[in-house]
Design an enzyme around this catalytic site. Structure first.
Site, PDB file in Angstrom:
ATOM      1  N   CYS A 336      44.872  41.841  65.901  1.00  0.00           N
ATOM      2  CA  CYS A 336      46.344  40.616  65.967  1.00  0.00           C
ATOM      3  C   CYS A 336      46.958  40.804  64.391  1.00  0.00           C
ATOM      4  O   CYS A 336      47.235  41.605  64.021  1.00  0.00           O
ATOM      5  CB  CYS A 336      45.682  39.673  66.419  1.00  0.00           C
ATOM      6  N   HIS A 433      43.051  40.618  71.752  1.00  0.00           N
ATOM      7  CA  HIS A 433      41.856  39.794  71.591  1.00  0.00           C
ATOM      8  C   HIS A 433      41.087  40.065  72.587  1.00  0.00           C
ATOM      9  O   HIS A 433      41.498  40.456  73.760  1.00  0.00           O
ATOM     10  CB  HIS A 433      42.123  38.398  71.488  1.00  0.00           C
TER      11      HIS A 433
END
Length: 493
Positions: A336, A433
Site C-alpha cells: 500500500c 492488504h
C-alpha cells in the site's frame, strides 16, 4: 432466530481488553446456536478492513465478525475515524469517507447528534438480521468532559437497551479504584444498565482475589461475573496501536529476520500477523537504523499519510539504508503506502494529504503515484505471480500508481486485471492488504532464506481455532449462565 437482548462490553480505560472479550463472547454465542453480530458505533483506528460490498470498517469489528462466522458489514462500525496527524481525522460514515475533521469540528454537539442518529440507524438495521448484537464501547465509560458528545458508550447503551459489562485491566494496578470510580461517575439511569464486572488480565492464583471481588461487589452493588487470567497462548488480531510496543523486538539468530519499518502513521499492521506466527520467522518493528540493518527482509507498510511518513524516512536516513540493503542482496517489499514509497515519486498536487506536494521515492520500483481523493476499497481474490493457488486480500488506498516500464505485474485478480509490480524475488510491491495472510506468498518471500516450507493449517483455519480457544478460556472464567439470564431479561444472579 432466537432473540436476546443486546449485550455491551465497555471498559474502565483503553486497552482493557474489550475487543478480545467481545470476540470471545461472539464465538460463545455462535457455538450455542445464536446468530450474533458485533457492533461499535464509533471506532478510531488506522487498522481498517474492506467489507465484501467494498466499504470500510475498523479491523476489530471485522475480526469479531469472523468470530461470529459471518461476513463483516459497514453497519457493524458505522463511524470510523482515521487520524491523519495534526489533530485531524478522516471521517468514514457507513463505510465511505465524508471528509476530514479537526477534533474541535468533530465534537461539536450538532455533529455528534447527527452521527449518533446515523450510528443508531445502523444498529437497528443490524438487529433485524442478527441476535444478539454484541456492542463494544471505547476507552473509558466515565470521561465526563466527553459525555455529552459521546456516541459509543453509555449513551448508546441506553438507546439500544443493552446489558453492559464493565471490563477492567487488573494488570495496570488500581483495579478496585478504577471500577468503583467508573461506576460511581455514571448517573442513575446509566448505572441501571451495568449488569456485571469483568476483571481482566489477572496473573497468578485467582483465589487470591476473592476478597477483592467481594469488596468490589459490596462497594458497587454490581456482581463480578468473572476474573479472566492473562494469556499469551491464544491469538486474536488486535487493532490498537499500543500493542506495537510489545513487538519492538530485535534480530534473532537462527531465524529469518523480518523488519517492518515503524512509521508514525502506519496503518493495517495486522498485515504481518501471519508472518509473525510462521516458525521460520522473527518479525519485529523498528524505526532505528541499527536494528533494521540486521534484517534479512525489510517491509515498508501502509500509511495514512504516505508523504509525511516518507519524509520521516528521509529525515532519519532510512531511505538510504533500505536502498543500500537491497543493493547488498537483502529483500525489500512494500504494501500500500509502502508500495508507493518504493517508486520513483509521489505527487499530491491538490494537497489532499497535506502541505507536501511532491517527494522522490526510494526508486526501487518503476512506478510513480499521484494522490487522489477517490478511495479504493475492495475485497478480492488473486493469483500470486505464476502460482495457481487462489489467494484473498483487500485494498484500501487513495492514489493512482502508474507503472513506467514493462516490469511484470505481481498479481492477477479474479476479474482478470493485474496489480502490483514484481522487480525480482527480492523486491516487489502491491496495494493488496492481507497479501501475506496467504501461505503461497509467505513461502515465496522466505524461499531465499529458508529451505523448508511451513506446513500445517492455513492462517484462516488457524484463526478459527484460536476463536474456539478464546471461547473455552472465557467459559472457564466467566459466569456465562448469568450473562444469558440477563440477555433473557432476568435480573438476579
Amino acid at each position: 432466530m432466537k432473540q436476546l437482548k443486546p449485550i455491551m462490553i465497555v471498559g474502565t480505560c483503553s486497552d482493557a481488553g474489550k475487543s478480545v472479550i467481545n470476540a470471545g463472547i461472539c464465538r460463545i454465542l455462535k457455538q450455542d446456536g445464536y446468530s450474533p453480530a458485533p457492533y461499535k458505533a464509533q471506532n478510531m483506528s488506522l487498522n481498517s478492513y474492506a467489507t465484501p460490498e467494498g466499504l470500510e470498517i475498523g479491523r476489530a469489528q471485522a475480526t469479531q465478525a469472523e468470530a461470529c462466522g459471518i461476513p463483516c458489514h459497514s453497519d457493524m462500525n458505522p463511524v470510523l475515524l482515521k487520524p491523519t496527524g495534526e489533530m485531524v481525522s478522516q471521517v468514514v460514515l457507513n463505510g465511505k469517507p465524508i471528509g476530514n475533521r479537526s477534533a474541535y469540528e468533530y465534537f461539536r454537539s450538532e455533529d455528534s447528534n447527527v452521527l449518533f442518529d446515523a450510528a443508531y440507524a445502523a444498529f437497528e438495521r443490524l438487529s433485524q438480521r442478527f441476535s444478539p448484537i454484541v456492542l463494544e464501547g471505547a476507552g473509558s465509560i466515565s470521561e465526563l468532559n466527553l459525555k455529552k458528545r459521546d456516541i459509543v458508550n453509555m449513551r448508546m447503551a441506553i438507546r439500544t437497551g443493552a446489558d453492559v459489562y464493565l471490563v477492567s485491566d487488573i494488570d495496570r494496578g488500581g483495579v478496585i479504584g478504577s471500577v468503583y470510580g467508573s461506576i460511581m461517575l455514571l448517573d442513575e439511569e446509566e448505572r441501571k444498565h451495568i449488569k456485571g464486572i469483568i476483571i481482566n488480565k489477572f496473573r497468578g492464583d485467582i483465589t487470591l482475589f476473592d476478597d477483592g471481588r467481594k469488596i468490589i461487589e459490596d462497594l458497587t452493588g454490581v456482581p463480578v461475573v468473572g476474573v479472566v487470567p492473562y494469556f499469551r497462548d491464544i491469538y486474536v488480531e488486535e487493532e490498537d496501536s499500543v500493542v506495537l510496543e510489545q513487538k519492538k523486538r530485535t534480530a534473532m539468530a537462527g531465524k529469518v529476520n523480518v523488519a517492518v519499518v515503524l512509521l508514525n502513521q502506519m496503518s493495517n499492521f495486522t498485515d504481518f500477523d501471519a508472518l509473525q506466527h510462521d516458525g521460520r520467522v522473527n518479525l519485529f518493528y523498528s524505526d532505528q537504523s541499527s536494528e533494521i540493518q540486521k534484517a534479512d527482509i525489510v517491509i515498508l507498510p501502509g500509511s495514512k499519510s504516505t508523504l509525511k511518513d516518507l519524509k520521516g524516512l528521509q529525515t532519519k536516513g532510512l531511505d538510504k539504508l533500505i536502498k543500500s540493503m537491497h543493493a547488498n542482496g537483502k529483500t525489500v517489499i512494500g504494501i500500500c503506502g509502502g508500495y508507493q514509497m518504493l517508486g520513483k515519486s509521489i505527487n499530491d498536487p491538490e494537497g489532499i494529504e497535506g502541505s507536501i506536494k511532491q517527494l522522490n521515492g526510494l526508486d526501487l520500483l518503476p512506478v510513480e503515484t499521484t494522490i487522489t481523493d477517490e478511495k479504493q476499497t475492495v475485497q478480492t481474490r488473486f493469483q500470486f505471480l505464476d502460482k495457481q493457488d487462489w489467494c484473498e486480500g483487500y485494498e484500501i488506498h487513495m492514489g493512482q500508481t502508474k507503472v513506467l516500464d514493462e516490469a511484470p505485474f505481481l498479481l492477477t485478480l479474479d476479474d482478470g486485471s493485474q496489480e502490483g509490480v514484481y522487480k525480482s524475488e527480492r523486491c516487489w510491491g502491491s496495494y493488496m492488504h492481507g497479501i501475506l495472510d496467504n501461505q503461497v506468498v509467505i513461502n515465496q518471500l522466505l524461499e531465499p532464506y529458508a529451505n523448508a516450507t511451513e506446513s500445517g493449517m492455513s492462517y484462516k483455519e488457524f484463526k478459527d481455532k484460536e476463536y474456539d480457544k478464546l471461547a473455552d478460556h472465557l467459559r472457564a472464567n466467566l459466569d456465562i449462565d448469568y450473562m444469558y439470564r440477563t440477555m433473557h431479561g432476568e435480573e438476579k444472579k
